[in-house]
Design an enzyme around this catalytic site. Structure first.
Site, PDB file in Angstrom:
ATOM      1  N   CYS A 152       1.000  -1.308   0.007  1.00  0.00           N
ATOM      2  CA  CYS A 152      -0.115   0.046   0.031  1.00  0.00           C
ATOM      3  C   CYS A 152       0.850   1.291  -0.123  1.00  0.00           C
ATOM      4  O   CYS A 152       0.190   2.328  -0.250  1.00  0.00           O
ATOM      5  CB  CYS A 152      -0.921   0.233   1.090  1.00  0.00           C
ATOM      6  SG  CYS A 152      -1.952  -1.494   1.553  1.00  0.00           S
ATOM      7  N   HIS A 187      -5.738   1.716   5.771  1.00  0.00           N
ATOM      8  CA  HIS A 187      -6.573   1.072   4.596  1.00  0.00           C
ATOM      9  C   HIS A 187      -7.176  -0.088   5.399  1.00  0.00           C
ATOM     10  O   HIS A 187      -6.456  -0.912   6.045  1.00  0.00           O
ATOM     11  CB  HIS A 187      -5.419   0.621   3.721  1.00  0.00           C
ATOM     12  CG  HIS A 187      -5.912  -0.372   2.771  1.00  0.00           C
ATOM     13  ND1 HIS A 187      -6.972  -0.273   1.968  1.00  0.00           N
ATOM     14  CD2 HIS A 187      -5.191  -1.809   2.098  1.00  0.00           C
ATOM     15  CE1 HIS A 187      -7.270  -1.468   1.180  1.00  0.00           C
ATOM     16  NE2 HIS A 187      -6.255  -2.275   1.272  1.00  0.00           N
ATOM     17  N   HIS A 232     -10.118  -3.640   5.195  1.00  0.00           N
ATOM     18  CA  HIS A 232     -10.343  -4.558   4.402  1.00  0.00           C
ATOM     19  C   HIS A 232     -12.019  -5.085   4.970  1.00  0.00           C
ATOM     20  O   HIS A 232     -12.465  -6.050   4.658  1.00  0.00           O
ATOM     21  CB  HIS A 232      -9.825  -5.907   4.135  1.00  0.00           C
ATOM     22  CG  HIS A 232      -8.392  -5.806   3.145  1.00  0.00           C
ATOM     23  ND1 HIS A 232      -8.061  -6.775   2.770  1.00  0.00           N
ATOM     24  CD2 HIS A 232      -7.942  -4.775   2.455  1.00  0.00           C
ATOM     25  CE1 HIS A 232      -6.979  -6.602   1.890  1.00  0.00           C
ATOM     26  NE2 HIS A 232      -7.061  -5.158   1.822  1.00  0.00           N
ATOM     27  N   GLU A 265     -26.882  10.973  12.009  1.00  0.00           N
ATOM     28  CA  GLU A 265     -26.025  12.018  12.756  1.00  0.00           C
ATOM     29  C   GLU A 265     -24.844  11.590  12.807  1.00  0.00           C
ATOM     30  O   GLU A 265     -23.923  12.492  12.710  1.00  0.00           O
ATOM     31  CB  GLU A 265     -26.447  11.472  14.300  1.00  0.00           C
ATOM     32  CG  GLU A 265     -25.693  12.342  15.451  1.00  0.00           C
ATOM     33  CD  GLU A 265     -26.250  13.794  15.444  1.00  0.00           C
ATOM     34  OE1 GLU A 265     -27.062  14.214  14.680  1.00  0.00           O
ATOM     35  OE2 GLU A 265     -25.632  14.580  16.245  1.00  0.00           O
ATOM     36  N   HIS A 291     -12.833  -4.785  -2.347  1.00  0.00           N
ATOM     37  CA  HIS A 291     -11.722  -4.764  -1.796  1.00  0.00           C
ATOM     38  C   HIS A 291     -11.325  -4.035  -0.254  1.00  0.00           C
ATOM     39  O   HIS A 291     -11.281  -4.699   0.578  1.00  0.00           O
ATOM     40  CB  HIS A 291     -10.504  -4.023  -2.678  1.00  0.00           C
ATOM     41  CG  HIS A 291      -9.051  -4.012  -2.052  1.00  0.00           C
ATOM     42  ND1 HIS A 291      -7.923  -3.948  -2.912  1.00  0.00           N
ATOM     43  CD2 HIS A 291      -8.536  -4.033  -1.175  1.00  0.00           C
ATOM     44  CE1 HIS A 291      -6.648  -3.983  -2.435  1.00  0.00           C
ATOM     45  NE2 HIS A 291      -7.330  -4.066  -1.071  1.00  0.00           N
TER      46      HIS A 291
HETATM   47  C1  LIG Z   1      -4.837 -10.649   1.789  1.00  0.00           C
HETATM   48  S1  LIG Z   1      -4.127  -9.244   1.433  1.00  0.00           S
HETATM   49  C2  LIG Z   1      -3.823  -8.865  -0.205  1.00  0.00           C
HETATM   50  C3  LIG Z   1      -3.155  -7.781  -0.323  1.00  0.00           C
HETATM   51  C4  LIG Z   1      -4.138  -6.459   0.277  1.00  0.00           C
HETATM   52  O1  LIG Z   1      -4.820  -6.018  -0.386  1.00  0.00           O
HETATM   53  C5  LIG Z   1      -3.348  -5.464   1.137  1.00  0.00           C
HETATM   54  O2  LIG Z   1      -3.876  -4.792   1.673  1.00  0.00           O
HETATM   55  C6  LIG Z   1      -1.842  -6.044   1.676  1.00  0.00           C
HETATM   56  O3  LIG Z   1      -1.170  -4.986   2.258  1.00  0.00           O
HETATM   57  P1  LIG Z   1       0.380  -5.351   2.984  1.00  0.00           P
HETATM   58  O4  LIG Z   1       0.442  -4.065   3.663  1.00  0.00           O
HETATM   59  O5  LIG Z   1       0.160  -6.490   3.504  1.00  0.00           O
HETATM   60  O6  LIG Z   1       1.208  -5.247   1.689  1.00  0.00           O
HETATM   61 ZN   LIG Z   2      -5.731  -4.061   0.521  1.00  0.00          ZN
END
Ligand SMILES: CSCCC(=O)C(=O)COP(=O)(O)O
Ligand SMILES: [Zn+2]
Length: 244
Positions: A104, A121, A123, A150, A206
């Site tokens: 990332c 970031h 998921h 709210e 994602h």
């Molecule tokens: C199962 S994680 C797939 C890769 C991804 O979406 C991600 O956010 C990986 O982040 P990283 O910091 O581990 O490189």
């Molecule tokens: Zn990711």
């Protein structure tokens, strides 16, 4: 023959940059935040993470590790500002052995280029579900929109514009996913330019990138958004509209 001129400078990995007794220091804060995010279902199975700018240093977590087990000694440091491309030529001034920096990283750096102090970031399944619901209803150039809740007041209107009000509509752009995390960078940048007031971009199927002026703002904005996404999924199940 060995003169002072020929002597090789001692190799340093700048360990002092990640050694601090201050719990608010980024090298301590990133592992602590990732433990919280793991417990909230945001960084499950190594995906997701966070990065912090601290003066002219960017703190980056390692890639593909159990994020809840990360330690301060595992943290990478980039001198800021850093050359834009390629990713491998960034100004790393600390690289832990046997680890790679988060995939990332170019996305986090894009947020810092736009003035962020911290970027998260996740998921989160709520974020992913919202992108699926919008995909079904609105097509490729979609935004998630919600009003008259709210918690919308937890999201800024834009830099220096205060927070959204109860009657405002929150819009979060959605970009398409790519096969590799780093390839999301151009889409993120385009969305940031198209929506300069946005503090978050959803990634279809994602997750989400959320940034803020500092760690507290990025975290609370991410919490508010996650709350709103969960609420939106439940509202959808009940047939309730997101925008009045
Ligand atoms: C199962 S994680 C797939 C890769 C991804 O979406 C991600 O956010 C990986 O982040 P990283 O910091 O581990 O490189
Ligand atoms: Zn990711």
């Amino acid at each position: 023959m060995c003169s002072a001129d020929q002597a090789v400078a001692p190799v340093t990995n700048n360990d002092h940059l990640v050694q601090s007794s201050d719990p608010e220091h980024p090298a301590n804060l990133i592992p602590e935040l990732c433990r919280k995010f793991y417990n909230w279902g945001w960084v499950t199975g190594t995906g997701g993470g966070t990065s912090i700018r601290h003066g002219d240093h960017i703190y980056i977590a390692p890639s593909g590790v159990q994020k809840e087990l990360m330690k301060s000694e595992n943290i990478f440091v980039i001198q800021w500002p850093t050359p834009k491309y390629p990713a491998t030529d960034r100004n790393y001034i600390r690289r832990p052995l046997k680890l790679n920096p988060s995939a990332c990283t170019p996305l986090f750096l894009t947020a810092f280029e736009h003035g962020a102090g911290c970027c998260i970031h996740t998921h989160s399944q709520w974020a992913v579900l919202v992108t699926l619901l919008v995909e079904r209803e609105k097509g490729p150039d979609a935004c998630f929109e919600i009003s008259n809740i709210e918690q919308i007041k937890g999201i800024p209107k834009g830099k220096g514009k205060g927070m959204l009000g109860y009657h405002d509509t929150l819009s979060i752009p959605i970009i398409d996913n790519t096969a590799f995390e780093e390839d999301l960078t151009s889409g993120l940048e385009a969305a940031m330019n198209k929506y300069p007031d946005a503090y978050a971009v959803l990634v279809r199927r994602h997750g989400i990138y959320v940034w803020g002026d500092n760690v507290a703002k990025a975290k609370t904005q991410c919490e508010s958004l996650d709350y709103l996404f969960q609420l939106a999924v439940e509202m959808h199940k009940l047939g309730l509209p997101w925008v009045k």
